[in-house]
Design an enzyme around this catalytic site. Structure first.
Site, PDB file in Angstrom:
ATOM      1  N   SER A 187       0.823  -1.211   0.000  1.00  0.00           N
ATOM      2  CA  SER A 187       0.000   0.000   0.000  1.00  0.00           C
ATOM      3  C   SER A 187       0.862   1.268   0.000  1.00  0.00           C
ATOM      4  O   SER A 187       1.870   1.349   0.695  1.00  0.00           O
ATOM      5  CB  SER A 187      -0.880  -0.009   1.246  1.00  0.00           C
ATOM      6  OG  SER A 187      -1.649   1.154   1.292  1.00  0.00           O
ATOM      7  N   LYS A 203      -3.548   2.258  -2.255  1.00  0.00           N
ATOM      8  CA  LYS A 203      -3.214   3.363  -1.357  1.00  0.00           C
ATOM      9  C   LYS A 203      -4.255   3.347  -0.239  1.00  0.00           C
ATOM     10  O   LYS A 203      -5.422   3.034  -0.490  1.00  0.00           O
ATOM     11  CB  LYS A 203      -3.328   4.652  -2.193  1.00  0.00           C
ATOM     12  CG  LYS A 203      -3.128   5.905  -1.436  1.00  0.00           C
ATOM     13  CD  LYS A 203      -1.714   6.396  -1.570  1.00  0.00           C
ATOM     14  CE  LYS A 203      -1.430   7.503  -0.566  1.00  0.00           C
ATOM     15  NZ  LYS A 203      -0.523   7.169   0.496  1.00  0.00           N
ATOM     16  N   GLY A 204      -3.844   3.636   1.004  1.00  0.00           N
ATOM     17  CA  GLY A 204      -4.787   3.618   2.121  1.00  0.00           C
ATOM     18  C   GLY A 204      -5.972   4.537   1.872  1.00  0.00           C
ATOM     19  O   GLY A 204      -5.790   5.711   1.569  1.00  0.00           O
ATOM     20  N   ASN A 241       8.917   8.477   5.386  1.00  0.00           N
ATOM     21  CA  ASN A 241       7.848   9.232   4.744  1.00  0.00           C
ATOM     22  C   ASN A 241       6.858   9.734   5.777  1.00  0.00           C
ATOM     23  O   ASN A 241       6.674   9.122   6.830  1.00  0.00           O
ATOM     24  CB  ASN A 241       7.132   8.374   3.678  1.00  0.00           C
ATOM     25  CG  ASN A 241       5.991   7.570   4.264  1.00  0.00           C
ATOM     26  OD1 ASN A 241       4.902   8.089   4.503  1.00  0.00           O
ATOM     27  ND2 ASN A 241       6.245   6.291   4.538  1.00  0.00           N
ATOM     28  N   GLY A 268       0.922  11.062   5.231  1.00  0.00           N
ATOM     29  CA  GLY A 268      -0.275  11.406   5.991  1.00  0.00           C
ATOM     30  C   GLY A 268      -1.556  10.953   5.318  1.00  0.00           C
ATOM     31  O   GLY A 268      -2.573  11.638   5.371  1.00  0.00           O
ATOM     32  N   CYS A 308      -0.783   3.247  10.782  1.00  0.00           N
ATOM     33  CA  CYS A 308      -0.128   4.353  10.092  1.00  0.00           C
ATOM     34  C   CYS A 308       0.479   5.304  11.121  1.00  0.00           C
ATOM     35  O   CYS A 308      -0.233   5.847  11.953  1.00  0.00           O
ATOM     36  CB  CYS A 308      -1.109   5.122   9.217  1.00  0.00           C
ATOM     37  SG  CYS A 308      -0.313   6.511   8.389  1.00  0.00           S
ATOM     38  N   ASN A 316       4.272  -2.697   9.099  1.00  0.00           N
ATOM     39  CA  ASN A 316       4.154  -1.330   8.595  1.00  0.00           C
ATOM     40  C   ASN A 316       5.473  -0.615   8.901  1.00  0.00           C
ATOM     41  O   ASN A 316       6.395  -1.212   9.446  1.00  0.00           O
ATOM     42  CB  ASN A 316       2.960  -0.639   9.281  1.00  0.00           C
ATOM     43  CG  ASN A 316       2.405   0.495   8.426  1.00  0.00           C
ATOM     44  OD1 ASN A 316       3.150   1.151   7.695  1.00  0.00           O
ATOM     45  ND2 ASN A 316       1.116   0.715   8.516  1.00  0.00           N
ATOM     46  N   GLY A 330      12.268   0.360   3.844  1.00  0.00           N
ATOM     47  CA  GLY A 330      13.423   0.032   3.003  1.00  0.00           C
ATOM     48  C   GLY A 330      14.291  -1.048   3.624  1.00  0.00           C
ATOM     49  O   GLY A 330      14.002  -1.547   4.728  1.00  0.00           O
ATOM     50  N   GLY A 339      11.551  -4.205   3.628  1.00  0.00           N
ATOM     51  CA  GLY A 339      12.879  -4.161   3.016  1.00  0.00           C
ATOM     52  C   GLY A 339      13.175  -5.229   1.991  1.00  0.00           C
ATOM     53  O   GLY A 339      14.339  -5.492   1.679  1.00  0.00           O
TER      54      GLY A 339
END
Lengths: 240, 312
Positions: B27, B51-52, B75, B78, B135, B197, B224, B251
């Protein structure tokens, strides 16, 4: 035809052209690119790709200019003629060419897309004037009609706009210059097109990392520099 | 089209989610597929996680959103997204017409938000839902649900009441006990766990310009290759506390990473940050995995997975 793709290109020219500044020509199957568009190069020593404005495109050869700033450009500067690079291209939306007396303003390495734009305008016989600014003479990248060394290019624009009856301004460079350009375009009631820069992750419009705010029809909207830009109408941009 | 030997069935009791390969685009790193179509053929993907999506459209965070670190990135997007209504109207038909399997990734600020989103997903018979309870980049809700086993249990139970298809819960690594969260997820009625996440991180860049220091900093979710050892640890912890299928991420960039995650307990994978560097990574990995299975005379991915898990 949509020609966006992930390319492998051969470096056919790489030279230092000014202090900490290199020029690179890349030969690849890329068929088309417009002034204001960019390429995103894979650098094995960094996590993310690095975006570079296209400084010219002719006969399948892309020219880029880059300033040695960090790990990504360090990798590029160590490459040699005959080496291959991996890049995504052509990315973003370029300048919308208008048949108007054009003022092109490039500050620092922001000269790169301006050179491509100047070449494009010349081919179309559109009258144009390119002014660029550099911090020092050693950093000067040639190719402009006028070059300012030290001090802001912004102080030299009123005279040019009036004397040359400028009808549109195109610009690329650091944020204060770009903001100044949009103020000038408002003052003289002429349109401006601004090539923006922002740290990118994906460079194709997916991650929403390089967002700026625009005012469109009285509403604030998000726009990604990589996909919706990097060129925007100066009058749409909401500055931080 | 696809690679026959990669067929993957994620299964919990009578609930199943069948995908053509165990490689899923994570996502937020693959949009809604349309942006990537110029660069790759998504036929080899198992699925994409959208995407969320929230109930209302969100503009996301102000200011810098991306910060590169060594072997990773931070990142703070938001949850910028088009909102469920636009997703259903504009994005869903594209995914359907292209026959792309997807997980609808949802996020909310309140239990009611999640309930409504689940209801809509059920109404449109969306095959798999991935609930983002983790998130780190939004101020309210979301992460708070994901870090407390009791509220997580309550949230998942409520979503379950509204959604009958395959329910995946994406867990946060920002906890001192992922086992309790995994257990709460299972007890709440979920069918599958995806993890991890992003981790909370702070990137700082400070430079001296000759007169003064200039700083730039971004606080957000770290992803990553640098998070892989943590992800492997977390997957093993989850595997030791539940029998639910696990979609592992954190990752992944190469074939050997898949094997490592299988050994830790994974049944399928998500690829995130690597999509930004190499748009074809999901396709490349699927082909590489399929070739490996064929060359080494395994029947299929399932058999390969079992063989790896037997490794002492």
């Amino acid at each position: 035809m949509n020609t966006k793709a992930n390319f492998k290109g051969e470096i056919i020219y790489i030279e230092k052209i000014a202090k900490d500044t290199c020029k690179m020509d890349i030969s690849s199957p890329l068929k088309q690119a417009n002034a204001g568009q960019f390429i995103s190069i894979y650098c094995p020593n960094t996590t993310l790709r690095r975006p570079f404005s296209i400084a010219n495109f002719e006969n399948h050869i892309i020219t880029i200019l880059f300033k040695l700033k960090g790990e990504g450009t360090k990798y590029l500067s160590n490459l040699k003629k005959g080496d291959y690079i991996d890049f995504l291209a052509p990315l973003g939306n370029g300048f919308t060419i208008e048949n108007k007396k054009s003022l092109l303003v490039g500050a620092g390495i922001g000269i790169a897309p301006m050179i491509f734009l100047k070449n494009t305008l010349n081919k179309k016989n559109i009258e144009n004037y390119l002014i660029t600014g550099f911090k020092s003479n050693e950093e000067n990248i040639k190719g402009s009609d006028e070059t300012i060394i030290g001090g802001s290019v912004l102080y030299h624009l009123d005279k040019i706009i009036k004397n040359k009856n400028i009808e549109i301004i195109y610009s690329c460079g650091p944020m204060p210059v770009l903001k100044g350009i949009t103020e000038l375009s408002k003052k003289y009631n002429i349109p401006s097109q601004i090539a923006m820069e922002k740290v990118m992750a994906c460079s194709i419009g997916v991650c929403r990392g390089c967002i700026i705010k625009l005012m469109k029809n009285g509403k604030v909207i998000n726009a990604s520099v990589c996909k919706d830009g990097p060129v925007f109408k100066g009058s749409d941009i909401i500055w931080d | 089209m696809g690679l026959e030997n990669l067929k993957t069935i994620l299964k919990n009791k009578e609930k199943t989610f069948e995908i053509k390969s165990p490689i899923i685009a994570a996502s937020g790193t693959y949009g809604y597929n349309d942006e990537f179509q110029d660069f790759i053929d998504s036929n080899y993907f198992g699925a994409i996680s959208t995407k969320g999506i929230t109930l209302e459209k969100r503009l996301g965070n102000e200011g810098d959103r991306i910060f590169e670190v060594q072997n990773g990135m931070i990142n703070r997007i938001g949850l910028e997204n088009v909102g469920i209504e636009t997703f259903i109207k504009e994005k869903l038909p594209i995914l359907k017409s292209k026959n792309i399997d997807f997980l609808l990734n949802i996020a909310g600020s309140t239990i009611e938000d999640y309930e409504k989103l689940a209801e809509i997903a059920q109404k449109y018979n969306i095959k798999a839902l991935e609930v983002n309870v983790s998130c780190p980049n939004v101020k309210s809700g979301c992460l708070e649900f994901g870090l407390n086993p009791d509220s997580l249990f309550k949230l998942i139970s409520k979503i379950r009441e509204n959604y009958n298809n395959f329910l995946i819960v994406k867990l946060s690594p920002n906890t001192n006990n992922i086992k309790l969260l995994a257990k709460a997820t299972e007890n709440g009625g979920a069918d599958c766990i995806s993890a991890i996440n992003t981790l909370r991180g702070l990137g700082i860049k400070i430079q001296f310009d000759g007169q003064k220091f200039i700083k730039k900093s971004v606080k957000g979710g770290l992803s990553g290759p640098c998070i892989k050892p943590i992800a492997l640890y977390m997957i093993e912890e989850i595997r030791n506390s539940t029998n639910l299928p696990i979609i592992a991420m954190g990752g992944i960039t190469k074939l050997s990473d898949l094997f490592e995650f299988i050994l830790a307990g994974a049944d399928a994978f998500q690829i995130g940050t690597a999509n930004f560097i190499k748009p074809s990574i999901c396709t490349d990995l699927a082909i590489e995995l399929s070739d490996f299975i064929e060359k080494n005379n395994f029947k299929n991915f399932e058999e390969l997975k079992n063989k790896i898990k037997e490794t002492k």
